[in-house]
Scaffold this active site. Structure first.
Site, short mmCIF file in Angstrom:
data_model
loop_
_atom_site.label_atom_id
_atom_site.label_comp_id
_atom_site.label_asym_id
_atom_site.label_seq_id
_atom_site.Cartn_x
_atom_site.Cartn_y
_atom_site.Cartn_z
N TRP A 478 0.87 -1.19 0.00
CA TRP A 478 0.00 0.00 0.00
C TRP A 478 0.90 1.23 0.00
CZ3 TRP A 478 -5.18 0.16 2.94
CH2 TRP A 478 -5.67 1.47 3.02
N ASP A 479 0.93 1.89 -1.13
CA ASP A 479 1.85 3.01 -1.31
C ASP A 479 1.14 4.35 -1.08
OD1 ASP A 479 4.23 4.27 -1.97
OD2 ASP A 479 4.54 3.04 -3.76
N ASP A 549 13.17 3.51 -0.77
CA ASP A 549 13.35 3.24 -2.20
C ASP A 549 14.82 3.03 -2.52
OD1 ASP A 549 10.77 3.20 -3.00
OD2 ASP A 549 10.71 5.25 -3.77
C1 GLA Z 1 7.08 4.25 -4.81
C2 GLA Z 1 7.54 3.02 -4.05
C3 GLA Z 1 8.30 2.11 -4.97
C4 GLA Z 1 7.43 1.73 -6.15
C5 GLA Z 1 6.92 2.98 -6.84
C6 GLA Z 1 5.89 2.63 -7.90
O1 GLA Z 1 8.14 5.06 -5.15
O2 GLA Z 1 8.31 3.39 -2.95
O3 GLA Z 1 8.74 0.96 -4.29
O4 GLA Z 1 6.36 0.95 -5.68
O5 GLA Z 1 6.32 3.88 -5.94
O6 GLA Z 1 5.41 3.75 -8.53
#
Ligand code: GLA
Length: 740
Positions: A478-479, A549
C-alpha cells in the site's frame, strides 16, 4: 499490582521490575509529575520529590503562598493559564475567546489489561496479565468538560503508553487548538536528544544533539509521518552507549502530521510532548462530543540504546502488530518494480516469477502499472481495475498463473491518490483535496483524495474489494507517493476545516481496518515513496513497511541501522536489487546485498533471468539460507555493535530467543591497506555456551566472544599478496553464524 494508588497522598505509582512512573494530585487538584525512570521501591508518600521554591516573578496560585507556582512545578498534562508559561499539552478556546481551563481530579480507575482506542492504532494484549491500565478523570467544572488521562504499563517490558480524551458536556462549544497525547516533565536536562531524520531515499539517519534551553523538536506537517523526521525521539545520557547506560525513547502511534518536542525550561526541567501537530489541527466540540488523541509510547532503558530498541521491538512484535502475520516469518518475495518499471505484460511477469520460483522465492509482487491506463506516472491512479492490454486475463488470471507456479501473489496499490487523467477524477473532480480558487500543487503528477469524506473511502473500498474478491491475493503493498500541500475539504464547512488532516488519517486507518477484516490473510506492507510513512501507527495495520526506495546495500546500512532504533527487523522490507544500483549507481557484491537485506523482511527486486548461472545459484543458496535462519533474523534480539554513522565498518547481530543461534553481520564500506587487527565484542550470548562459528570446528564460549571479542581481522589488501577476487575490495561483508 503494577499500578498503586496511595490515597493519603493521592499518589499514583506505576511500576514493574525495571521502571517507575510516579505522579500525584497537587494541592490545586491537577496532576503533578514526580518521577520517571529506573524502578523505585513503592511507598505511600513521595512528596519529597515535589520540589517547590520561592522564585522571583513566578505567578503564584494561592494568596499568601509564594511557593506553589505552576511555572516551576512538574506536571502531567499542563494547560495554559494558572501560571505555567511553558508549552501546554492542551490549548482550548471557549466561545468567549478565553483559553483558561482548569482540569481537577474527580476520580480514577485501575484495571488489568488495556482497552483499544476506537479508530486509532494502539498497543494491545491478549492476556490481561501483560498490562495494567489507569484512567484519571479530571474536570473543568465551569465549562462542564472532562479530561481523561489514560496510562498503561506493561508488566514485563519497560513501557508506558499514554493518551488523552476530552469530553465536553457544557452548552456552549469549545475548540481544541492543541491536544498532545502526553506530557512528561523530566527532572533535568543532562540529555542528548537523538532523532531519525532524512529525506526520500535516506530515511531515518541517526543524529544527536545535547539539549539546551528552549524547544527542540521533530515534526511533520506533510500529512504523513514523513521521511524528513520520524515520529520518535530519544534522550540519552552523555555516557550512554549502544550497550550500556540510561536512555528513554518516545514514539507516537500515528501516521499523520505530528509534533514531538522537548522544551528545556529555565530550571533545567525537560518537558517532552508528542501529539498531533497543533498547526494542522482545530477541533470544535459541541455538547456531548469528545475527542481522543493518538497513543504515545515511552520506553526506558538502563541497558543502553540497544535495550531501548529491543523493548520497542518486543512491544511492536507482540503487542502492536495484529493478524495472521503477527510473530510469523515473512515470505521471501520478489517485486518487479526495479525489474520492469511500467514496461511489462503478463508473459514478462510470469517469466520473472518462474525464475524466482526456481530459486525458492515464495511470493511474487506485482508493483505499479497494472491498472487503468497506467503506463507511466501521469495517469491511471484511482482506476483500480486491471489494464487488460497488459494483463489480458486480469488480476484473477495472473494470480492463478502465479499460484500455479507455486508462489503466492501480491499486488501494489496506492488507494489514497488520483491522477487527473483517470476515470475516477473525471467522475468526481471534487474528491481531490485542493482549494479550487488556486492552482494546486501536484506531487509526482498526482493529487490526494479527500479521505476525510466517508463516501470517498467507501468508493475506494468497493473498487479494491472487487479486485480482491475475484482473485487470490496474498499480499498488498500500500503506497502513498506524495505529501499533502493544500489540505482543504470541499465537503467540510469552514469551522470544520481544522479536522481534515486528522480525519484523513482516520479514513486511511478505516480503509485498512475494513480490508483487514474482510481479508484477514492478506499481508500488508505499507510504503510511502519508500519509507515516508514508517511509523508505529502503520504497524497496527501493516505488519511490514518498505524501508526505503534506496536499495543500495551500503546506503541501506545507515537506513536499516537508524530504523532499528525503534522498529524490529521483522517489519523492515529489505530487498536485493540489481547492480549498478538504480539509486546511487554503485556496484556491490551480490552477497553483500543479501547480507544486508537478510536482517529484515527479505526479498528481491530485480529480474533474476538477467543474472548469470553462477549468480542464480548464489541466489538459490541465499534463499535457502534465509529460510533456515529467517526466524533469527526477523525475531531474534537485535544488537547494534558498530555504527555506519561513525565507522567504515558496520556490525550488528541477531540472537535467537534461546540464545543457541546468533548471526553477526559485518560490513566494511571501503577497503583499507595493511590495517590493524580487529575484534568485535559481541552481545546477548549465553556466556557459558560454546558456539561453533560458520559450521567450522572453531568453538568459543559466549563469554570469550563477548569479552575478548570475535576476531574479524582479515588481510584483504593487495599488500598481502592477495589479488582481487570480487570479495576482498570495497563493500565487502561477512556473516558469522554462531551455533551452540
Ligand atoms: C514508490 C515506491 C516504490 C514503487 C513505486 C511505484 O516510489 O516506494 O517501491 O512501488 O512507488 O510507482
Amino acid at each position: 499490582m503494577p499500578i498503586q494508588y496511595h490515597s493519603s497522598t493521592k499518589t499514583f505509582h506505576l511500576y514493574n521490575d525495571s521502571i517507575s512512573y510516579i505522579f500525584m494530585i497537587l494541592e490545586n487538584g491537577t496532576p503533578g509529575q514526580l518521577y520517571y525512570g529506573s524502578r523505585l521501591s513503592d511507598k505511600e508518600d513521595f512528596s519529597e520529590l515535589l520540589e517547590m521554591k520561592r522564585r522571583a516573578n513566578a505567578p503564584c496560585t494561592y494568596e499568601g503562598n509564594l511557593l506553589f507556582s505552576l511555572e516551576h512545578l512538574k506536571q502531567e498534562y499542563p494547560l495554559y493559564g494558572h501560571g505555567d508559561l511553558r508549552y501546554p499539552a492542551c490549548s482550548i478556546q471557549k466561545e468567549n475567546g478565553s483559553h483558561i481551563f482548569e482540569f481537577q481530579y474527580v476520580s480514577h480507575s485501575i484495571y488489568k489489561g488495556k482497552n483499544r482506542i476506537k479508530g486509532l492504532p494502539a498497543i494491545w494484549c491478549e492476556n490481561s496479565d501483560d498490562m495494567e491500565s489507569l484512567e484519571v478523570v479530571l474536570e473543568d467544572q465551569r465549562t462542564d468538560t472532562q479530561l481523561t488521562l489514560y496510562y498503561t504499563i506493561c508488566t514485563h517490558l519497560p513501557v508506558i503508553a499514554r493518551h488523552a480524551l476530552i469530553l465536553h458536556n457544557g452548552h456552549s462549544s469549545i475548540t481544541l487548538q492543541r491536544m498532545m497525547s502526553c506530557n512528561v516533565d523530566l527532572i533535568d536536562d543532562a540529555w542528548d536528544m537523538i532523532q531519525l531524520s532524512g529525506a526520500w531515499s535516506r530515511e531515518r539517519h541517526v543524529s544527536s544533539t545535547p539539549l539546551r534551553p528552549g524547544v527542540q523538536s521533530v515534526y511533520s506537517m506533510r500529512g504523513h509521518s514523513s521521511a524528513q523526521f520520524n515520529p520518535f525521539l530519544a534522550l540519552k545520557r552523555k555516557e550512554c552507549s549502544e550497550t550500556a547506560g540510561e536512555c528513554m525513547g518516545f514514539t507516537l502511534l500515528y501516521s499523520g502530521s505530528y509534533l514531538a518536542q522537548v522544551e528545556v525550561d529555565n530550571y533545567h526541567v525537560s518537558r517532552v510532548q508528542l501529539g498531533i501537530h497543533p498547526d494542522c489541527f482545530e477541533w470544535t466540540l459541541q455538547q456531548g462530543e469528545s475527542f481522543e488523541t493518538p497513543e504515545a509510547v515511552y520506553v526506558y532503558s538502563e541497558h543502553g540504546l540497544n535495550g531501548m530498541s529491543q523493548a520497542f521491538h518486543t512491544l511492536f512484535n507482540h503487542h502492536l502488530v495484529r493478524g495472521t502475520y503477527r510473530l510469523q516469518d515473512r515470505p521471501i518475495l520478489i517485486n518487479n518494480w526495479e525489474a520492469t518499471y511500467f514496461d511489462f505484460d503478463e508473459e514478462k511477469i510470469v517469466r520473472i516469477a518462474e525464475t524466482a520460483a526456481k530459486a525458492g522465492i515464495e511470493l511474487f509482487v506485482l508493483d505499479d502499472g497494472w491498472f487503468g491506463n497506467r503506463n507511466d506516472d501521469h495517469r491511471g491512479l484511482g482506476d483500480w481495475y486491471a489494464n487488460v492490454s497488459k494483463l489480458p486475463h486480469g488480476i484473477a488470471g495472473l494470480s492463478e498463473r502465479i499460484h500455479a507456479i507455486g508462489m503466492k501473489f501480491g499486488l501494489w496499490i496506492e488507494p489514497e491518490m488520483v491522477n487527473m487523467d483517470s476515470d475516477l477524477y473525471r467522475a468526481h473532480p471534487d474528491w481531490v483535496m485542493i482549494d479550487p480558487d488556486y492552482v494546486p500543487c501536484h506531487g509526482r503528477n498526482q493529487y490526494v483524495l479527500d479521505f476525510s469524506r466517508r463516501e470517498v473511502v467507501d468508493h475506494i473500498f468497493n473498487m479494491l474489494d472487487h479486485v480482491l474478491d475475484g482473485a487470490d491475493v496474498n499480499y498488498i503493498k500500500w503506497d502513498m507517493n506524495r505529501t499533502m500541500s493544500e489540505v482543504y475539504s470541499r465537503s467540510h464547512s469552514s469551522d470544520r476545516q481544522g479536522r481534515v488532516m486528522h480525519e484523513y488519517i482516520l479514513g486511511v486507518y478505516d480503509l485498512y481496518e475494513r480490508l483487514m477484516q474482510k481479508y484477514p490473510d492478506i499481508l500488508f506492507e505499507s510504503c510511502a515513496s519508500g519509507g515516508s510513512r514508517f511509523d508505529a501507527g502503520m504497524l497496527y495495520y501493516a505488519p511490514q513497511a518498505w524501508t526505503s526506495d534506496n536499495s543500495d546495500a551500503i546506503e541501506r546500512l545507515k537506513i536499516q541501522y537508524g530504523t532499528s532504533f525503534v522498529y524490529p527487523p521483522s517489519c523492515m522490507g529489505a530487498h536485493v536489487s540489481a547492480v549498478p544500483n538504480h539509486q546511487v549507481f554503485r556496484n556491490t557484491p551480490l552477497n553483500t546485498r543479501a547480507n544486508v537485506a537478510f536482517y529484515g523482511a527479505f526479498g528481491y527486486e530485480l529480474d533474476l533471468s538477467k543474472l548469470s548461472d553462477e549468480e542464480k545459484e548464489e541466489v538459490r543458496q541465499q534463499v535457502a539460507f534465509m529460510k533456515k535462519y529467517r526466524h533469527v533474523f526477523q525475531y531474534g534480539t537485535f544488537y547494534r555493535l558498530s555504527s555506519p554513522f561513525e565507522s567504515n565498518e558496520t556490525v550488528w547481530m541477531s540472537v535467537s530467543e534461546d540464545r543457541s543461534t546468533a548471526i553477526v553481520g559485518y560490513y566494511r564500506v571501503l577497503n583499507e591497506v595493511n590495517v590493524g587487527y580487529r575484534r568485535v565484542r559481541l552481545a546477548g550470548l549465553d556466556e557459558n555456551a560454546v558456539y561453533t562459528i560458520n559450521g567450522t570446528d572453531q568453538a568459543t564460549d559466549g563469554r570469550e566472544l563477548m569479552k575478548a571479542g570475535l576476531v574479524i581481522s582479515d588481510y584483504t589488501s593487495g599488500e598481502n599478496g592477495e589479488t582481487y577476487n570480487g570479495r576482498n575490495g570495497d563493500f565487502i561483508s561477512r556473516l558469522y553464524v554462531l551455533e551452540s
